[in-house]
Design an enzyme around this catalytic site. Sequence first.
Site, PDB file in Angstrom:
ATOM      1  N   TYR A  53      -3.037  -1.713  10.111  1.00 58.59           N
ATOM      2  CA  TYR A  53      -3.066  -1.822   8.693  1.00 58.59           C
ATOM      3  C   TYR A  53      -1.655  -1.340   8.122  1.00 58.59           C
ATOM      4  CZ  TYR A  53      -4.310  -1.433   3.592  1.00 58.59           C
ATOM      5  OH  TYR A  53      -4.610  -1.575   2.351  1.00 58.59           O
TER       6      TYR A  53
ATOM      7  N   SER B 284       0.888  -1.106  -0.074  1.00 64.99           N
ATOM      8  CA  SER B 284      -0.101   0.039  -0.024  1.00 64.99           C
ATOM      9  C   SER B 284       1.020   1.082   0.070  1.00 64.99           C
ATOM     10  CB  SER B 284      -0.631   0.165   1.304  1.00 64.99           C
ATOM     11  OG  SER B 284      -1.442   1.369   1.521  1.00 64.99           O
TER      12      SER B 284
END
Length: 245
Positions: free
Chosen positions: A149, A136
């Site tokens: 995350y 990400s």
Amino acid sequence: MHARFDFSKASVFITGGSSGIGLATAQAFRRAGATVLATGATDAEVQAAQSQQANAGIRFARLDVTDDAAVKAMVASLPSIDVVVNCAGIIRREAEHEPEQFIKVIDVNLNGGMRVTSAAREKLKASKGSVVFIGSVMSYFGGPKQPAYSASKGGVKNLTMSLAAAYAADGIRVNAVAPGWVLTELSRGARENPERNAQIMGRVPIGRWADPAEIADPILFLCSDAARYVTGTMMAVDGGYTSVG
């Protein structure tokens, strides 16, 4: 079809492949001729994917990537594996400040990818195959509202480099992509928040959200012969988001 992107003899295993980036990747590999097994976390996810005409030719199955025995059993059931794409991922946002939720997100997003890749190593060695992890833009910076995350995606970046070095002697390449802001269910909250959406789009030079297919295409490249000398890299696919301060 360019010969380097012909996967007609390839067996592709995609976790988190019933929706979002994983599903777009499964569709792209299927169009390129591959035999594709894509997994979802629940029976409902699998059934929803199977019911879509666009997914014809893709085999779907339920898999909990936090279940070591289930992962090993699924890998063992496959005659061969040429490509593994680790797309399974979750986000719990503010709840990730609670230790129980933090551990859960790490176990799916980071440990799950390691379980799958480790289980598939011998079959990937036999095929001289390729692995792609999904990182990400948050692999590169922290997220105060989603600490697990961000930590998991930062871990994916270093895991990719570590396994690339460890598996190179087996002829296995290991890479990752770092998507930016993509039109998936995971990003719905940000898209539907006008203030947050404007903030995000104000930093994306290309000026729009990505379609999941625009993440799938670089994944195919990394698994193809065109990337035969590429390993240990994380490719940002973010519309330029990480190129500006």
